[in-house]
Design an enzyme around this catalytic site. Structure first.
Site, short mmCIF file in Angstrom:
data_model
loop_
_atom_site.label_atom_id
_atom_site.label_comp_id
_atom_site.label_asym_id
_atom_site.label_seq_id
_atom_site.Cartn_x
_atom_site.Cartn_y
_atom_site.Cartn_z
N ALA A 19 -67.74 0.43 62.66
CA ALA A 19 -67.79 -1.02 62.80
C ALA A 19 -68.52 -1.70 61.65
CB ALA A 19 -68.46 -1.38 64.12
N HIS A 49 -60.14 8.22 68.54
CA HIS A 49 -61.30 7.42 68.91
C HIS A 49 -62.54 8.17 68.41
CE1 HIS A 49 -64.03 5.33 72.05
NE2 HIS A 49 -63.99 4.66 70.91
N ASP A 50 -63.39 7.49 67.66
CA ASP A 50 -64.49 8.19 67.00
C ASP A 50 -65.43 8.87 68.00
OD1 ASP A 50 -65.59 5.79 67.94
OD2 ASP A 50 -66.11 5.02 65.95
N SER A 66 -68.91 0.30 58.35
CA SER A 66 -68.53 0.94 57.09
C SER A 66 -67.37 1.90 57.32
CB SER A 66 -69.73 1.71 56.48
OG SER A 66 -70.08 2.81 57.30
#
Length: 475
Positions: A12, A230-231, A14
């Protein structure tokens, strides 16, 4: 053996690109590129600069080309998406903090039925509410497909429309089995079925880069792998399934990996993870407040590094506590002013220095995590929490979390999201026989924090509960 892959991780604040390498025994990594990923306001809406994101993705691929990479994997934050018509974006990609769907969320009468149908905790930022806002504005009439950010990047590289299951699950529109959309729900909400591409499991392949991408960037006809896009799921893939995990970045995501969904507690969400399993977790505002404290200080001409903020954080001079999940902290123009306002309305002294603001943020976050862990650990035998992500580099915060949770904290890999991305690529390509082999190949992680000073922690909880009660009385 020396296998090289490219992992692209969008956060969100970098974006990063890393070369992941495997020599048959150990997975290693090397950073190739890092860039700021900041939103801007377009026609009154908070939006991502997707053109800039793609420019950096292409640059990262060019930088990786000399290493003969065999595949590319992409992960990012959840919920945000692009709307396309014949392969072209029809509108900028909106930011989840934009707030455009707040009234729809507030007025949605059947949130419990939504949770029962999907297992996803209803939150304003969920894709379902943003799509309902797009519907009322007529945007869905102009679009033929929607793609989440990693899927959208993969489309630009391969020309293939797919939605990977872990990123799709953040929408609040995936079916309970995690393998397809919940079409009865989609029909009930009067969203067009045709908008939603085929759902694909991770550990598979979107497609191969187009001839144009291959020629322009100097790479072969390599696959773009559907990693855990999804991280959070990507980071959780690096954790032993017996431990709880805490992905500590802009968001703090506390949970466990388990085989099936659990809809017994609406404060917890059932996102899809590695190979169809569930990442059962709760979303907590994480390092966002500290990040915005730093930004507000910079606006006042005080340019603090995170290391300096950590150094000046004075936990023995803790004037105030806050509820990190209070809406006042969602997206204020000035975080210091927001903290001051919260403290004043709860009859607490306001912090007087950068160190005191950070101490307030750290202690409040640790206490929030502790309360959530108390619920998560009921009926589960959890001996430790593995902390993932950049927040694990804060010794003061992690020590506080250990005490607040009364549980050992093990610091995992600060680049766990990237390593999970690489691990899944290697498994997808067939270089790892199973995921456990990948976990054994990861570089060793290290520090363990144990609970300390129970009297101090009990005193903090007593103050914290009083502050929450004071705030609730005002609301």
């Amino acid at each position: 053996m020396n296998i090289n892959t490219l992992a692209i991780d969008l956060g969100a604040s970098s974006g990063r690109a890393m070369l992941g390498s495997y020599d048959g025994n150990t997975i290693s990594y090397k950073e190739l590129l890092r860039w700021d990923n900041n939103p801007s306001t377009i026609d009154g809406e908070l939006c991502w600069d997707f053109d800039l994101i793609m420019d950096n993705v292409y640059k990262a691929i060019s930088l990786a080309a000399p290493f003969d990479i065999e595949s590319i994997g992409i992960d990012s934050w959840g919920v945000d998406y692009g709307l396309l018509k014949k392969g072209k974006l029809i509108h900028p990609v909106r930011h989840y903090r934009d707030g455009r769907a707040q009234d729809i969320f507030d007025s949605f009468k059947d949130k419990s039925a939504l949770y029962d149908a999907t297992g996803i905790q209803p939150m304003r930022i969920n894709t379902v509410f943003s799509l309902l806002d797009d519907k009322r504005k007529g945007l869905l009439d102009k679009a033929d497909k929607m793609l989440f950010v990693p899927d959208l990047i993969a489309y630009h590289l391969t020309g293939e429309y797919h939605c990977e299951t872990s990123i799709a699950s953040t929408s609040g529109l995936l079916g309970e089995d995690g393998y397809d959309w919940n079409y009865p729900l989609i029909d009930k909400l009067k969203l067009p079925r045709s908008l939603f591409p085929k759902v694909m499991n991770n550990c598979s392949v979107y497609g191969y880069v187009t001839e144009d991408v291959s020629f322009r960037l100097g790479i072969g006809n390599i696959p773009v792998c559907a990693v855990c896009c999804h991280d959070t799921a990507s980071a959780a893939a690096c954790v032993d399934g017996k431990d709880a995990f805490l992905s500590l970045g802009t968001w703090a995501l506390l949970g466990v990996r388990q085989p099936h969904i659990d809809i017994s507690d609406a404060d917890y969400t059932n996102e899809r993870g590695l190979l169809g399993e569930v990442t059962y977790l709760t979303n907590i505002t994480g390092m966002w407040i500290t990040q915005q404290i730093r930004r507000a200080l910079k606006g006042r001409g005080e340019d603090y590094s995170f290391a300096r903020l950590e150094e000046e954080c004075e936990l023995d001079k803790l004037p105030s506590l806050i509820d990190v999940s209070d809406p006042i902290f969602d997206n204020p123009s000035d975080m210091l002013e927001a903290i001051d306002a919260y403290c004043e309305c709860t009859v607490q002294p306001t912090p007087k220095s950068a160190g005191e603001y950070v101490a307030t943020a750290y202690a409040s976050l640790a206490l929030k995590i502790g309360r959530c862990f108390d619920k998560l650990s009921r009926g589960r035998d959890i001996s430790k929490i593995t902390v993932l992500g950049g927040g694990g580099q804060s010794a003061k915060l992690c020590s506080l979390i250990a005490s607040a949770c009364d549980t050992r904290i093990s610091i995992g890999h600060s680049e766990s999201t990237m390593l999970g991305n690489v691990l899944v690529q290697l498994y997808t390509l067939g270089y790892l026989p199973d995921i456990d082999a990948g976990l054994r190949a990861l570089p060793a992680s290290g520090v363990v924090y144990s609970p300390d000073d129970k009297d101090f922690t009990d005193e903090l909880y007593e103050r914290y509960d009083a502050v929450l009660a004071a705030r609730a009385a005002i609301k």
